[in-house]
Design an enzyme around this catalytic site. Sequence first.
Site, mmCIF file in Angstrom:
data_model
loop_
_atom_site.group_PDB
_atom_site.id
_atom_site.type_symbol
_atom_site.label_atom_id
_atom_site.label_comp_id
_atom_site.label_asym_id
_atom_site.label_seq_id
_atom_site.Cartn_x
_atom_site.Cartn_y
_atom_site.Cartn_z
ATOM 1 N N GLU A 49 0.824 -1.211 0.000
ATOM 2 C CA GLU A 49 0.000 0.000 0.000
ATOM 3 C C GLU A 49 0.861 1.264 0.000
ATOM 4 O O GLU A 49 0.511 2.256 -0.646
ATOM 5 C CB GLU A 49 -0.966 -0.008 1.186
ATOM 6 N N TYR A 130 -6.778 6.376 3.628
ATOM 7 C CA TYR A 130 -6.819 5.270 2.673
ATOM 8 C C TYR A 130 -6.003 4.073 3.165
ATOM 9 O O TYR A 130 -6.509 2.942 3.226
ATOM 10 C CB TYR A 130 -6.317 5.692 1.290
ATOM 11 N N ASP A 148 -10.156 5.380 -2.881
ATOM 12 C CA ASP A 148 -9.073 5.968 -3.661
ATOM 13 C C ASP A 148 -9.622 6.450 -4.997
ATOM 14 O O ASP A 148 -10.838 6.526 -5.197
ATOM 15 C CB ASP A 148 -7.939 4.954 -3.856
#
Length: 347
Positions: A49, A130, A148
């Site tokens: 991520e 996020y 996102d």
Amino acid sequence: MEKSLKTTWIQSEEKLGQYRIALLSWFDEQRRDLPWRQDPSLYKTVVSEFMLQQTRVSTVIPYFKNWLNKFPDFYSLSQADEKEVLKAWEGLGYYSRARNLHQLSKTAANWKHPPLSIKEWQSLPGVGPYIAAAVTSISLDQPEAVCDGNVVRVLSRLFAISETFKDGSTAQKKLRPLAQKLINIGRPGDYNQAVMEVGATVCHRSSPLCSICPILSHCESGRKGDWEDRPKIARKAKQTACIRRYWIESQSSLLVHASKKTRLQGVYELPDKLPYSGNFKDLNSQVLAIRKRTIGRIEYTEEIHQPPQIPLLPDPLPEGYTWMKWSELKNFTLSAPHRKWIEELWV
């Protein structure tokens, strides 16, 4: 926006269930075979991520594999030197991500149990809404929805949202509550990955593959054919800037600089200023090359100037400056564009 959604299928538990089933069934069959999905772990999710922020999946894959070979877990990463970390990150850009991930690992290496709440995750270096939602849902099975750019596109088309958002960040913030209403509580991580996967592989910015979309029957824009109008995000004019760089060679070495005050801290580039006490105009430098690159919405033109002779520089050099030998080029952490330019020009 909320008022316009009250008449849609989101208000029907039956149709909402059908939507979730369709999306997850598609994901179970069509999910991409990505390295962080193989023998998944919290560490792999966190690393992927961080790397995937503002970076394409195809670019991240080789970096991720190399990273796992060098730093297989939080502990090994926490013990690494920052220079080694930045070198492994070289070419991915936005180097603050690497530093934040490095700092996070020093905390995570001492966890008996990882935190479950988004609030706790957002207190960690480099972790925003996020990443907090992605990590807690995918690896910790918490019902937290991600939002996102892919999710914004999918939701805007699903519900034919007409609002114009001033930028992508605003769109994500405003649509996050809607994303939360749609999440599958039983499989939150898979749901989040599924909706992002649809956005990445089916619901493209242009020419979406509506005919094979698993949730087309729920998509208002897909049925109307007005997908090209969504999402509506105000366009910002691109800016331009010119940077003067210096090419200074001495004894098979090249002068490079890494500022401690910029986002490229610890990452070397050709210097944009010299530790030189004289008048720069007296150098009578000539333009060796002109190169361009774009960072965000700014298009930079970088003029690489080479003086006819080496200017008198202080010895030792000030902090941040160093002479890089050609034989040491591979070992230096350089920004990707400057590495390319140096390899092209250093003959």
